[in-house]
Design an enzyme around this catalytic site. Structure first.
Site, PDB file in Angstrom:
ATOM      1  N   TYR A 305       0.847  -1.195   0.000  1.00 14.98           N
ATOM      2  CA  TYR A 305       0.000   0.000   0.000  1.00 14.98           C
ATOM      3  C   TYR A 305       0.881   1.243   0.000  1.00 14.98           C
ATOM      4  CZ  TYR A 305      -4.031   2.909   1.320  1.00 14.98           C
ATOM      5  OH  TYR A 305      -5.043   3.843   1.343  1.00 14.98           O
ATOM      6  N   TYR A 356      -5.916   5.072  -7.151  1.00 15.61           N
ATOM      7  CA  TYR A 356      -6.045   5.010  -5.695  1.00 15.61           C
ATOM      8  C   TYR A 356      -7.415   4.437  -5.353  1.00 15.61           C
ATOM      9  CZ  TYR A 356      -6.225   6.306  -0.810  1.00 15.61           C
ATOM     10  OH  TYR A 356      -6.333   6.263   0.554  1.00 15.61           O
TER      11      TYR A 356
END
Length: 406
Positions: A305, A356
Site C-alpha cells: 500500500y 487510488y
C-alpha cells in the site's frame, strides 16, 4: 478436543477465483456513482471466475466503504446474503484485513462465495486530500480530539494526511540515516510500471528523478510525487473454497496466510505512539511468514500500500527486503522494477500511478502476477504479498501462492 495450529490455518483452504474492476479515473472523472462502480467491479469478478452472480453470498469491505452489503445483494439479485462484513480501523491499513475476514468465513462454513471489494469516488463522497473539516473524508471525533485537525495537531497546521505522515517520514530519515533516494525510487518504480498498464491513470505520464526533485513540497520531506493520487475507481476479488476454485475458469490463486495487526498503543492520539517510525508490520510479518511457511526470499512481487513513499520504505524493511543500514543501496529503481528487479514493487503502478482504490488494486495485481497476466510480469512468479497500511494504527496483509506452493 484441542484445535491444532494446522487446523486453524487458512493455508491453501481458500482461493481467489475471479478479479474485476471498473474503469479508473482521476478524482471527479467518473460519471457513475461509487455504488455503480462497485457493482461493475463485482460483476466483472464473477464473469472472470465463471460464476453466476446469484451464487455470491457474502460481501466484505474496509475503511467505511459506503456500499452496504444488503443494498448490493438487492441490486444484484443475490438469493441469500450470508455474510456482510467490514474491517474497521486504520483506513487503508485494513485493505487486506477484509480478504482475511472473507477467507475465514468460507473456511468456517459461514459463506461459500464472498466478494472482497472497495470503491472510491472522491468527487462524490469528499476528497481525502482536503483533510478534516474541508469536505474531506475525515471528521467526527477527529475535529475536536487528538488526531488530524484536533486540539493537539490543528493549531500547528496538521489537517490532512500528508502532515501527519510527514512527521513519521522525518523521524525515519533522522533515526535511521536513510536517504531520500529510497523514497524517490518507490515513486519512480510506480510510474515506470504504469507505462505498461493500459488501465493506469498515469499511463503516458513518466516520472524522472529531475521531475521528482523539482516537484513542489507538500509537507516536508514529501514532494508531490511522494503522495498518492486521488481517483474514482472500484475493484473486487471473488473468494471460494480451494476445492471449488479448482473447478472454475481461472487457475486458483491460494491464500497462504492472512491477518491484521494493531501493535502496542498504535492508536494513541497526539502522535504518542511508542514505536513511531514504523510501517506497523513487525508482528504481522512474523505471523504471515510462519503461517504461509515461507521467508521473504520466496516472494516474487511486493504489492505494498503506497499512501506515501516513506511508509513503503519502512514496509520493505520490515518485510525483510533489506535493513535500514543498506536501504540506500538496495532500494533503487533498478531493484524495484519488474521483470528483473531484486524486489519488484507495485507492478501495476499501485496507488501512486495505477489508481487510488485504498489498496484494493494491489490484490488484483498480486493475482495477475501469479496467473502470469501482469502488464509487468515477473517470470515464474509463485508467491505475491499484498500489504495494507503502512504507518497506520492497524495494518493487514495477505500472502498469495500458486498451486505449486501448496
Amino acid at each position: 478436543m484441542a484445535v491444532t495450529e494446522a487446523g486453524r490455518s487458512l493455508r491453501g483452504k481458500v482461493a481467489i477465483a475471479g478479479i474485476g474492476a471498473s474503469d479508473y479515473f482521476r478524482h471527479g472523472g467518473s460519471s457513475e456513482s461509487e455504488f455503480s462502480m462497485v457493482l461493475r467491479a463485482i460483476i466483472a469478478a464473477a464473469e472472470d471466475a465463471g460464476i453466476e452472480i446469484g451464487e455470491i453470498d457474502g460481501f466484505v469491505a474496509y475503511s467505511n466503504d459506503g456500499s452496504n452489503p444488503v443494498r448490493l445483494a438487492t441490486a444484484l439479485g443475490i438469493r441469500e446474503l450470508r455474510l456482510g462484513g467490514m474491517q474497521f480501523g486504520g483506513g487503508g491499513g485494513g485493505s487486506a484485513g477484509h480478504v482475511a475476514i472473507g477467507a475465514a468465513a468460507i473456511a468456517a462454513g459461514l459463506a461459500d462465495c464472498v466478494i472482497a471489494f472497495r470503491g472510491c469516488r472522491q468527487g462524490e463522497v469528499g476528497r481525502f486530500g482536503r483533510g478534516v473539516g474541508y469536505s474531506g473524508s475525515g471528521g467526527g471525533p477527529e475535529v475536536s480530539g487528538y488526531d488530524l485537525g484536533g486540539a493537539a495537531m490543528g493549531p500547528y497546521g496538521a489537517f490532512a494526511a500528508p502532515h501527519k505522515y510527514a512527521l513519521k517520514a522525518k523521524r525515519m530519515l533522522a533515526q535511521y540515516g536513510v536517504g531520500q533516494s529510497t523514497m524517490r525510487a518507490v515513486a519512480m518504480a510506480a510510474y515506470h510500471h504504469a507505462q505498461s498498464n493500459p488501465a493506469a491513470v498515469m499511463k503516458n505520464r513518466t516520472l524522472t528523478s529531475e521531475q521528482y526533485d523539482q516537484s513542489r513540497w507538500i509537507a516536508e520531506p514529501y514532494h508531490l510525487y511522494d503522495c498518492c493520487q486521488e481517483s474514482d475507481a472500484a475493484a473486487a476479488v471473488l473468494l471460494v473454497s480451494a476445492e471449488r476454485a479448482r473447478t472454475l475458469r481461472q487457475d486458483p490463486v491460494y491464500i497462504l496466510s492472512a491477518g491484521q495487526s494493531g501493535e502496542f498503543r498504535s492508536g494513541a492520539g497526539g502522535e504518542n505512539v511508542p514505536d513511531y517510525a514504523t510501517a506497523g508490520y513487525r508482528s504481522l510479518i512474523d505471523r504471515l511468514y510462519k503461517d504461509a511457511g515461507i521467508s521473504v526470499e520466496a516472494i516474487d512481487s511486493f504489492q505494498v500500500y503506497d499512501n506515501f513513499t516513506a511508509g513503503v520504505v519502512m514496509g520493505l524493511v520490515e518485510l525483510g527486503v533489506c535493513g535500514y543500514e543498506n536501504a540506500d543501496a538496495i532500494l533503487t529503481l533498478e531493484n524495484l522494477i519488474a521483470p528483473n528487479g531484486f524486489a519488484p514493487l507495485n507492478t501495476s503502478g499501485g496507488n501512486f500511478a495505477e489508481a487510488y482504490i485504498l489498496g484494493m488494486g494491489h490484490h488484483l495485481e498480486a493475482v495477475r502476477q501469479l496467473r502470469g497476466t501482469s502488464p509487468n510480469q515477473v517470470a515464474g512468479a509463485s508467491v505475491s504479498v499484498a500489504m495494507g497500511g503502512p504507518m497506520t494504527s492497524l495494518t493487514s496483509g495477505v500472502v498469495y501462492g500458486t498451486e505449486a506452493t501448496l
